[in-house]
Enzyme design. Structure first.
Site, PDB file in Angstrom:
ATOM      1  N   ALA A   1      -0.625  10.885  -4.688  1.00 49.66           N
ATOM      2  CA  ALA A   1       0.770  10.410  -4.754  1.00 49.66           C
ATOM      3  C   ALA A   1       0.813   9.092  -5.521  1.00 49.66           C
ATOM      4  O   ALA A   1       0.579   8.024  -4.960  1.00 49.66           O
ATOM      5  CB  ALA A   1       1.339  10.233  -3.346  1.00 49.66           C
TER       6      ALA A   1
ATOM      7  N   GLN B   1       0.711 -11.843 -47.306  1.00 54.04           N
ATOM      8  CA  GLN B   1       1.984 -11.354 -46.766  1.00 54.04           C
ATOM      9  C   GLN B   1       1.815 -10.239 -45.723  1.00 54.04           C
ATOM     10  O   GLN B   1       2.634 -10.112 -44.823  1.00 54.04           O
ATOM     11  CB  GLN B   1       2.901 -10.895 -47.899  1.00 54.04           C
ATOM     12  CG  GLN B   1       3.460 -12.086 -48.667  1.00 54.04           C
ATOM     13  CD  GLN B   1       4.520 -11.688 -49.668  1.00 54.04           C
ATOM     14  OE1 GLN B   1       4.657 -10.514 -50.011  1.00 54.04           O
ATOM     15  NE2 GLN B   1       5.257 -12.665 -50.144  1.00 54.04           N
TER      16      GLN B   1
ATOM     17  N   ILE C   1      -5.222  -0.476  -4.454  1.00 55.53           N
ATOM     18  CA  ILE C   1      -4.322  -1.458  -3.846  1.00 55.53           C
ATOM     19  C   ILE C   1      -4.721  -2.887  -4.259  1.00 55.53           C
ATOM     20  O   ILE C   1      -5.801  -3.370  -3.916  1.00 55.53           O
ATOM     21  CB  ILE C   1      -4.292  -1.296  -2.307  1.00 55.53           C
ATOM     22  CG1 ILE C   1      -3.895   0.145  -1.941  1.00 55.53           C
ATOM     23  CG2 ILE C   1      -3.349  -2.306  -1.670  1.00 55.53           C
ATOM     24  CD1 ILE C   1      -2.588   0.652  -2.575  1.00 55.53           C
ATOM     25  N   THR C   2      -3.807  -3.531  -5.004  1.00 57.31           N
ATOM     26  CA  THR C   2      -4.068  -4.882  -5.514  1.00 57.31           C
ATOM     27  C   THR C   2      -4.263  -5.860  -4.360  1.00 57.31           C
ATOM     28  O   THR C   2      -3.478  -5.860  -3.405  1.00 57.31           O
ATOM     29  CB  THR C   2      -2.896  -5.337  -6.415  1.00 57.31           C
ATOM     30  OG1 THR C   2      -2.813  -4.433  -7.519  1.00 57.31           O
ATOM     31  CG2 THR C   2      -3.110  -6.756  -6.938  1.00 57.31           C
TER      32      THR C   2
ATOM     33  N   GLU D   1       3.241  -0.224 -11.259  1.00 52.55           N
ATOM     34  CA  GLU D   1       4.658  -0.448 -10.909  1.00 52.55           C
ATOM     35  C   GLU D   1       5.562   0.496 -11.713  1.00 52.55           C
ATOM     36  O   GLU D   1       6.652   0.121 -12.142  1.00 52.55           O
ATOM     37  CB  GLU D   1       5.035  -1.926 -11.054  1.00 52.55           C
ATOM     38  CG  GLU D   1       4.122  -2.796 -10.189  1.00 52.55           C
ATOM     39  CD  GLU D   1       4.723  -4.073  -9.656  1.00 52.55           C
ATOM     40  OE1 GLU D   1       5.953  -4.241  -9.711  1.00 52.55           O
ATOM     41  OE2 GLU D   1       3.947  -4.899  -9.152  1.00 52.55           O
TER      42      GLU D   1
ATOM     43  N   THR E   1       0.530   3.759  -3.078  1.00 54.72           N
ATOM     44  CA  THR E   1      -0.138   4.817  -3.845  1.00 54.72           C
ATOM     45  C   THR E   1      -1.268   5.477  -3.052  1.00 54.72           C
ATOM     46  O   THR E   1      -1.997   4.813  -2.318  1.00 54.72           O
ATOM     47  CB  THR E   1      -0.714   4.217  -5.149  1.00 54.72           C
ATOM     48  OG1 THR E   1       0.364   3.614  -5.872  1.00 54.72           O
ATOM     49  CG2 THR E   1      -1.390   5.264  -6.006  1.00 54.72           C
ATOM     50  N   GLU E   2      -1.385   6.796  -3.242  1.00 60.22           N
ATOM     51  CA  GLU E   2      -2.495   7.556  -2.640  1.00 60.22           C
ATOM     52  C   GLU E   2      -3.150   8.407  -3.717  1.00 60.22           C
ATOM     53  O   GLU E   2      -2.611   8.545  -4.830  1.00 60.22           O
ATOM     54  CB  GLU E   2      -1.959   8.462  -1.517  1.00 60.22           C
ATOM     55  CG  GLU E   2      -1.262   7.674  -0.425  1.00 60.22           C
ATOM     56  CD  GLU E   2      -0.775   8.543   0.727  1.00 60.22           C
ATOM     57  OE1 GLU E   2      -0.939   9.786   0.661  1.00 60.22           O
ATOM     58  OE2 GLU E   2      -0.242   7.959   1.686  1.00 60.22           O
TER      59      GLU E   2
ATOM     60  N   ALA F   1       0.833  -1.206   0.000  1.00 63.28           N
ATOM     61  CA  ALA F   1       0.000   0.000   0.000  1.00 63.28           C
ATOM     62  C   ALA F   1       0.865   1.251   0.000  1.00 63.28           C
ATOM     63  O   ALA F   1       1.224   1.780   1.058  1.00 63.28           O
ATOM     64  CB  ALA F   1      -0.930  -0.025   1.206  1.00 63.28           C
TER      65      ALA F   1
END
Ligand SMILES: Cc1cc2nc3c(=O)[nH]c(=O)nc-3n(C[C@H](O)[C@H](O)[C@H](O)COP(=O)(O)OP(=O)(O)OC[C@H]3O[C@@H](n4cnc5c(N)ncnc54)[C@H](O)[C@@H]3O)c2cc1C
Length: 384
Positions: free
Chosen positions: A127, A277, A154-155, A361, A123-124, A121
């Site tokens: 931010a 082609q 948040i993953t 990421e 990221t905000e 955790a």
């Protein structure tokens, strides 16, 4: 891990992915959920801890082995890898790189076995690309700390048992030096998780906001020293970037296979479109992206293992591989013609799924900045 043992594991994972997960992709897409049987099988195969040390119950793979394993995981919906991606990657690595021996012994076995799902955790709302601007605060109280703030996207938050939370502990220090990292169990009073985000793709992989409202944690919740949180986050992200780059190449392989299968079956103008082609050009460009990306990932992984380069290579690999899989997904849709625009066709789903790889990421722009800075520094240090 010994090469022979690793190869057995890689081949077992390859079989599992292709025989058990790929056929269930439409169901995962429809239900927005990974079936429990798949989760359990993944835990039984050790997939929650393949990148974590053996002494704590992980498989202890090198970065190169991890990349080769992740090539296999990337062959199916990214939601499958996401189940255990945070345990091995950004969240598990916080413990692996920065926890004390006592903390590792207490927490890592639960993460490596899949008993706990761990989330990272950082990221905000205000931010993201510049995490040094985060506002979540941790204030000393007695022996422990009180954390207040919120985190975004948040993953695995909806299923997390534990969060690695980055919070500002010294408001007077420079932005990146005043951040520390805390291990916060999801059941701690004051922790709450928002509703699941509605995403463009990657159905079955969940993200959500997380709120910390006067959350009290003990002294041993602090992972790494005070003020070292930002450096820990950056080190975890560098490893994560190589992991994501390998994942992108697994998916690129799948997209090449899908486009070749379709092109050999679909007949237009009296012959399979694979004989035209201009379709061959789309296939050739995609195969070239695949081979270039795989080589770059493996070379960067070897340099990461030797300690020669833990920054430039991961950023180059993430940048190239995430952009390449985007190009290949676009070509795969093109090869499928109108069918490629229809729900229910794998390449349409992957086209949406892979868009994320250029964003999380570290966006492609952030990778470009990391690459340029490291290159400028290297060239000015050693000369031409
Ligand atoms: C599905 C998903 C899962 C995620 N999982 C997690 C997680 O588990 N944990 C976690 O902490 N975070 C997670 N994130 C957050 C993710 O890392 C951020 O979304 C990402 O870093 C970008 O931040 P942002 O969204 O605030 O965009 P911003 O930083 O606002 O960026 C917007 C645009 O500006 C560009 N930009 C920003 N700064 C610069 C600069 N200096 N120079 C040039 N261009 C710039 C960016 O490249 C982008 O194009 C997740 C995000 C998503 C979408």
């Amino acid at each position: 891990m010994e090469a022979e043992e690793f190869d057995e594991i890689r081949l077992a994972v390859r079989r599992f992915v292709r025989e058990q997960v790929v056929p269930r992709e439409p169901e995962i897409e429809e239900s927005d959920e990974i079936p429990e049987a798949i989760r359990k099988a993944a835990a039984d195969m050790g997939l929650f801890g393949f990148a974590l040390p053996e002494e704590y119950g992980g498989l202890g793979l090198s970065m190169e082995q991890e990349a080769r394993l992740v090539f296999e995981l990337g062959y199916t919906t990214p939601a499958f890898r996401s189940l255990f991606g945070t345990n091995n990657g950004i969240a598990g690595h916080v413990l692996m790189l920065s926890a004390s021996d006592e903390q590792k012994a207490e927490f890592l076995p639960k993460v490596a076995s899949g008993e706990w799902t761990a989330s990272f955790a950082l990221t905000e709302t205000d931010a993201g690309s510049d995490p040094a601007g985060l506002k979540t605060a941790a204030v000393r109280e007695g022996d422990g700390w009180v954390i207040t703030g919120s985190k975004r996207y948040i993953t695995n938050a909806p299923v997390a048992d534990v969060f690695m939370v980055f919070a500002r502990t010294d408001p007077d220090a420079s932005p990146s030096k005043g951040i520390s990292c805390f291990l916060v169990p999801a059941t701690t009073p004051g922790v709450s998780v928002g509703p699941k985000d509605k995403k463009m793709g990657q159905a079955g992989a969940w993200t959500a906001d997380v709120y910390f409202d006067d959350v009290r944690v003990p002294a041993n919740a602090l992972i790494g020293g005070e003020g070292l949180g930002y450096a820990t986050a950056m080190a975890c992200l560098a490893h994560g970037r190589l992991h994501i780059a390998a994942l992108c190449m697994g998916t690129t392989q799948r997209l090449v296979d899908e486009m070749v299968a379709f092109a050999t079956e679909r007949v237009q103008g009296g012959k399979p479109i694979a004989e035209h082609q201009l379709i061959q050009a789309l296939i050739a460009d995609s195969q070239t992206d695949l081979m270039a990306g795989r080589s770059l990932v493996l070379e960067a992984a070897r340099a990461y293992d030797s300690g020669e380069d833990t920054k430039l290579g991961p950023a180059c690999a993430k940048y190239f591989a995430s952009e390449a899989v985007g190009r290949v997904a676009d070509r795969a849709v093109q090869v499928h013609g109108g069918a490629g625009y229809m729900h229910g066709i794998a390449v349409e789903r992957f086209y949406r799924d892979v868009r994320l790889f250029r964003i999380y990421e570290g966006t492609s722009q952030i990778q470009q900045l990391v690459i340029a800075r490291a290159t400028l520094k290297r060239v000015s240090a050693v000369g031409r």
